[in-house]
Design an enzyme around this catalytic site. Sequence first.
Site, mmCIF file in Angstrom:
data_model
loop_
_atom_site.group_PDB
_atom_site.id
_atom_site.type_symbol
_atom_site.label_atom_id
_atom_site.label_comp_id
_atom_site.label_asym_id
_atom_site.label_seq_id
_atom_site.Cartn_x
_atom_site.Cartn_y
_atom_site.Cartn_z
ATOM 1 N N ARG A 228 0.867 -1.196 0.000
ATOM 2 C CA ARG A 228 0.000 0.000 0.000
ATOM 3 C C ARG A 228 0.894 1.233 0.000
ATOM 4 O O ARG A 228 1.694 1.437 0.910
ATOM 5 C CB ARG A 228 -0.926 0.014 1.219
ATOM 6 N N GLN B 232 -10.548 -3.986 -2.372
ATOM 7 C CA GLN B 232 -11.845 -3.564 -1.826
ATOM 8 C C GLN B 232 -12.984 -3.996 -2.733
ATOM 9 O O GLN B 232 -14.059 -4.383 -2.263
ATOM 10 C CB GLN B 232 -11.870 -2.042 -1.660
ATOM 11 N N CYS C 195 -16.331 1.862 1.610
ATOM 12 C CA CYS C 195 -15.173 1.016 1.943
ATOM 13 C C CYS C 195 -14.692 1.242 3.363
ATOM 14 O O CYS C 195 -14.025 0.385 3.926
ATOM 15 C CB CYS C 195 -14.051 1.241 0.936
ATOM 16 N N HIS D 86 -7.900 0.568 -5.863
ATOM 17 C CA HIS D 86 -8.070 -0.224 -4.641
ATOM 18 C C HIS D 86 -8.783 -1.525 -5.022
ATOM 19 O O HIS D 86 -9.930 -1.760 -4.634
ATOM 20 C CB HIS D 86 -8.873 0.584 -3.628
ATOM 21 N N ARG E 170 -13.822 -8.413 3.497
ATOM 22 C CA ARG E 170 -12.416 -8.211 3.117
ATOM 23 C C ARG E 170 -11.624 -9.473 3.468
ATOM 24 O O ARG E 170 -10.741 -9.879 2.723
ATOM 25 C CB ARG E 170 -11.819 -6.996 3.859
ATOM 26 N N ASP F 241 -17.401 7.302 -0.931
ATOM 27 C CA ASP F 241 -16.110 7.181 -0.254
ATOM 28 C C ASP F 241 -15.764 8.572 0.269
ATOM 29 O O ASP F 241 -16.435 9.564 -0.058
ATOM 30 C CB ASP F 241 -15.060 6.665 -1.261
HETATM 31 N N1 NVA Z 1 -10.210 6.645 -1.019
HETATM 32 C C1 NVA Z 1 -9.726 6.305 0.304
HETATM 33 C C2 NVA Z 1 -9.866 4.835 0.531
HETATM 34 C C3 NVA Z 1 -9.421 4.368 1.891
HETATM 35 C C4 NVA Z 1 -9.559 2.896 2.068
HETATM 36 C C5 NVA Z 1 -8.281 6.747 0.434
HETATM 37 O O1 NVA Z 1 -7.526 6.610 -0.550
HETATM 38 O O2 NVA Z 1 -7.901 7.263 1.480
HETATM 39 N N1 CP Z 2 -11.266 0.068 3.199
HETATM 40 C C1 CP Z 2 -9.962 -0.025 3.523
HETATM 41 O O1 CP Z 2 -9.088 -0.320 2.688
HETATM 42 O O2 CP Z 2 -9.715 0.171 4.834
HETATM 43 P P1 CP Z 2 -8.281 0.364 5.502
HETATM 44 O O3 CP Z 2 -7.711 1.647 4.980
HETATM 45 O O4 CP Z 2 -8.571 0.388 6.964
HETATM 46 O O5 CP Z 2 -7.396 -0.800 5.115
#
Ligand code: NVA
Ligand code: CP
Length: 300
Positions: free
Chosen positions: A103, A133, A257, A130, A285, A217
């Site tokens: 990540r 997800q 998510c 992502h 998940r 989101d």
């Molecule tokens: N769009 C959000 C998703 C978090 C799981 C982010 O990138 O922070």
């Molecule tokens: N939805 C999601 O990816 O959550 P986290 O950022 O907690 O992993």
Amino acid sequence: MNKKHHFLSLLDHSPENLKQIIARAHQLKKEANRTYRPLIGRTAALLLSLNSTRTRVAFETGMSELGGHTIVLNPNETQLGRGEPIEDMAKVLSEMVDVIIIRTLEQNEIDTFARFSDIPVINAMSSKLHPCQLLADIQTFEELKGPIEGKTVAFLGDGNNMCNSYINAAHQWDFNLKIACPIGYEPDSEFLQNFTNTTLTDDPVEATENADLVVTDVWSSMGYEQEANERKKIFSPYQVNESLLDKAKKDAIFMHCLPAHRGEEISHNLLDDPRSVVWQEAGNRLHSQKALLEFLLTEG
Ligand code: NVA
Ligand code: CP
């Protein structure tokens, strides 16, 4: 190991393979078989440059339930943080572990890992995509509503990593996607081009009407926190609240998510609305990521 067996984007795999992963996710959830250990002796390296709750817990628990082990690495505490090239890190990890899960904001860092790795690389989220997800979201939809093919999904808010991943999912699972974003916050055109089952509007009501699934989101994703105040003003018409959800089909469901910001992209009580399925979505998940690990790391 076939280098093509990465999971960087939903477009890396055929619709048939994706459907197979979801079918296994349903099975693994149902069986909850604590003696099924296909990954005994296998190790995952989980490189997290960004915060995570669900993704990390799902991968760590998933590896352990399948008999394997996970090493969580903060890249800054590795030699990457002192300038060791990603290419070298990818080759070194390939000698020692069985899968690299990453990540980071930069999709091109994940792509570089994948290019130089001899083992599968999984995108655990970048600012572009992502895909993990989406496996959980599709699993959840199917559990509650049956096949998503031909159904209508509304995505409201920022044209971010989740929105881009929904565009890819609409193509792979053949559902209709109606996106409503403020002007200037649309998804990247690279994701939209060639995909005829996605439409874009700046009108949240138009996108939501007749939807089987409504998704939103956060308005300020990781990496965009400094724009949060400005974005709150621009995005306020896109808040998913009970009355906007009423425009969707009578039996529509709502997903997010998570983490969610009550009072921003969702109304204060939306997660308690009977149409919200976010806890089931979060739980899936685990099952979908177990199915993904099994798909990438076993022969079956
Ligand atoms: N769009 C959000 C998703 C978090 C799981 C982010 O990138 O922070
Ligand atoms: N939805 C999601 O990816 O959550 P986290 O950022 O907690 O992993």
